[in-house]
Design an enzyme around this catalytic site. Structure first.
Site, PDB file in Angstrom:
ATOM      1  N   TYR A  63     -16.189   8.702  37.919  1.00 54.48           N
ATOM      2  CA  TYR A  63     -17.010   9.109  36.764  1.00 54.48           C
ATOM      3  C   TYR A  63     -18.414   9.537  37.234  1.00 54.48           C
ATOM      4  O   TYR A  63     -18.928  10.592  36.844  1.00 54.48           O
ATOM      5  CB  TYR A  63     -17.083   7.951  35.758  1.00 54.48           C
TER       6      TYR A  63
ATOM      7  N   VAL B 125     -28.532  13.854  30.878  1.00 55.39           N
ATOM      8  CA  VAL B 125     -29.840  13.224  31.107  1.00 55.39           C
ATOM      9  C   VAL B 125     -30.631  13.803  32.285  1.00 55.39           C
ATOM     10  O   VAL B 125     -31.789  13.436  32.482  1.00 55.39           O
ATOM     11  CB  VAL B 125     -29.742  11.685  31.284  1.00 55.39           C
TER      12      VAL B 125
ATOM     13  N   TYR C 192     -24.530  13.471  20.716  1.00 53.84           N
ATOM     14  CA  TYR C 192     -24.634  12.032  20.384  1.00 53.84           C
ATOM     15  C   TYR C 192     -25.237  11.807  18.996  1.00 53.84           C
ATOM     16  O   TYR C 192     -24.815  12.426  18.035  1.00 53.84           O
ATOM     17  CB  TYR C 192     -25.455  11.285  21.448  1.00 53.84           C
TER      18      TYR C 192
ATOM     19  N   LYS D 116     -18.677  15.639  30.995  1.00 50.49           N
ATOM     20  CA  LYS D 116     -17.691  15.049  30.070  1.00 50.49           C
ATOM     21  C   LYS D 116     -16.864  16.129  29.375  1.00 50.49           C
ATOM     22  O   LYS D 116     -15.692  15.922  29.032  1.00 50.49           O
ATOM     23  CB  LYS D 116     -18.406  14.173  29.033  1.00 50.49           C
TER      24      LYS D 116
ATOM     25  N   SER E   1     -23.938  14.207  31.817  1.00 54.08           N
ATOM     26  CA  SER E   1     -22.925  14.130  30.757  1.00 54.08           C
ATOM     27  C   SER E   1     -22.279  15.460  30.403  1.00 54.08           C
ATOM     28  O   SER E   1     -21.292  15.469  29.668  1.00 54.08           O
ATOM     29  CB  SER E   1     -23.529  13.514  29.502  1.00 54.08           C
TER      30      SER E   1
HETATM   31  N1  GLN Z   1     -24.421   9.575  34.452  1.00 51.11           N
HETATM   32  C1  GLN Z   1     -25.071   9.288  33.203  1.00 51.11           C
HETATM   33  C2  GLN Z   1     -24.614   7.926  32.669  1.00 51.11           C
HETATM   34  O1  GLN Z   1     -23.488   7.635  32.728  1.00 51.11           O
HETATM   35  C3  GLN Z   1     -24.797  10.379  32.201  1.00 51.11           C
HETATM   36  C4  GLN Z   1     -25.461  10.141  30.871  1.00 51.11           C
HETATM   37  C5  GLN Z   1     -25.921  11.389  30.163  1.00 51.11           C
HETATM   38  O2  GLN Z   1     -26.116  12.444  30.770  1.00 51.11           O
HETATM   39  N2  GLN Z   1     -26.146  11.293  28.861  1.00 51.11           N
HETATM   40  O3  GLN Z   1     -25.396   7.156  32.203  1.00 51.11           O
END
Ligand code: GLN
Length: 308
Positions: A192, A258, A240, A69, A66
């Site tokens: 993505y 994650v 988050y 992002k 993430s």
């Molecule tokens: N690729 C992961 C997902 O889309 C990224 C989520 C994350 O790092 N919080 O679930």
């Protein structure tokens, strides 16, 4: 901030304290991530003059997940039509998990670009902007901010998530249902997931953080206002459903992933990158959080701290 040399001893102490923390679990919902050594640990700091401190496994390559992002939103802010972007994704914190679907269903627009729904909508806009060159163009943009022209995708992680990402598929279908995706769900998800599978080190994260800290891309090819806007949304939404507590205790913008990476930005001062594969139920690394809590306190980095 104190000169970087002066905080070396603080960093050494923080690194040792955080190394003792073994809470959290390696992510398994993306099967390929489950194979990683849970004991890997790295901390990197890069100040705005380019001076660095690196500790532990700082040359180990892991996937951004993430943290990407931040870069996909920056790219969209920089190259896409702003009113179209604002129409498709907001800038409000959700207070929900990163892969929550409930609020999307209720509000019919992703709350912010730091959660999965928002990032998937942003990815679709990037596909509209770049057409069939979306992957190389977005990677080139990522590379400009990270300071590397040789970014690579971990194909195993990419495939693993494409094979298993049913929750993201559900989110993407809901977006499509609301008219927020112009491209086929599978194509948007593939891009993505490719962004999530971009590999880097904590050293790259710290350098990226230092670039964000100055709001000035070394190549001059990214607008200052883009980086200001990205930092704003990282501050309020980057962690988050832990974002409020994070700002309260640590006090500067950050983004978790994650795979266990954590990018932090101390405006006008430094970027900080931490990697430790065990993550908590909010999708962030307990070691990464602790490193930042201790650094913020011991080096007086909170944005609202009084100058010492
Ligand atoms: N690729 C992961 C997902 O889309 C990224 C989520 C994350 O790092 N919080 O679930």
């Amino acid at each position: 901030m104190m000169a970087l040399a002066q905080i070396e001893t603080i960093v050494d102490g923080v690194f040792e304290r955080a190394r003792a923390v073994t809470t959290g679990h390696v992510t398994t919902y993306i099967p390929e991530l489950a194979h990683v050594d849970p004991n890997l640990f790295a901390v990197s700091i890069c100040d705005v003059s380019g001076a660095e401190i690196n500790r532990g496994d700082f040359e180990y390559l892991f996937t951004m997940q993430s943290i990407s992002k931040v870069l996909s939103y920056a790219c969209a802010l920089d190259v896409c039509d702003r009113s179209r972007l604002d129409e498709r994704v907001g800038v409000e914190a959700t207070g929900e998990e990163f892969d929550s679907i409930i609020k999307l269903d209720r509000h019919k627009r992703p709350f912010n670009p730091m959660v999965n729904a928002g990032a998937i909508a942003v990815t679709d806009l990037l596909m509209t902007q770049y057409g069939s060159r979306a992957l190389p163009e977005t990677l080139a943009f990522f590379g400009r901010l990270i300071g590397r022209a040789d970014l690579a995708i971990d194909e195993d992680v990419h495939r693993s998530e494409l094979r298993t990402g049913e929750r993201n598929r559900a989110i993407a279908h809901l977006l499509k249902n609301f008219g927020l995706l112009d491209h086929p769900v599978e194509d948007v998800l593939s891009l993505y997931f490719a962004h999530c599978a971009v590999q880097l080190t904590t050293r790259d994260l710290a350098r990226l953080g230092a670039t964000l800290a100055t709001r000035s891309c070394p190549s001059g090819m990214v607008r200052h206002s883009t980086l200001r806007d990205v930092l704003s949304v990282m501050l309020t939404c980057g962690m988050y459903n832990y974002a409020g507590q994070w700002v309260f205790e640590v006090g500067y913008p950050a983004k978790s992933g994650v795979s266990g990476g954590l990018l932090s930005v101390v405006p006008d001062r430094a970027g900080i990158g931490v990697f430790s594969p065990r993550v908590d139920d909010k999708g962030s690394s307990p070691r990464g959080v602790l490193v930042n809590r201790m650094l913020s306190e011991q080096a007086n980095l909170h944005l609202f701290a009084c100058a010492q």
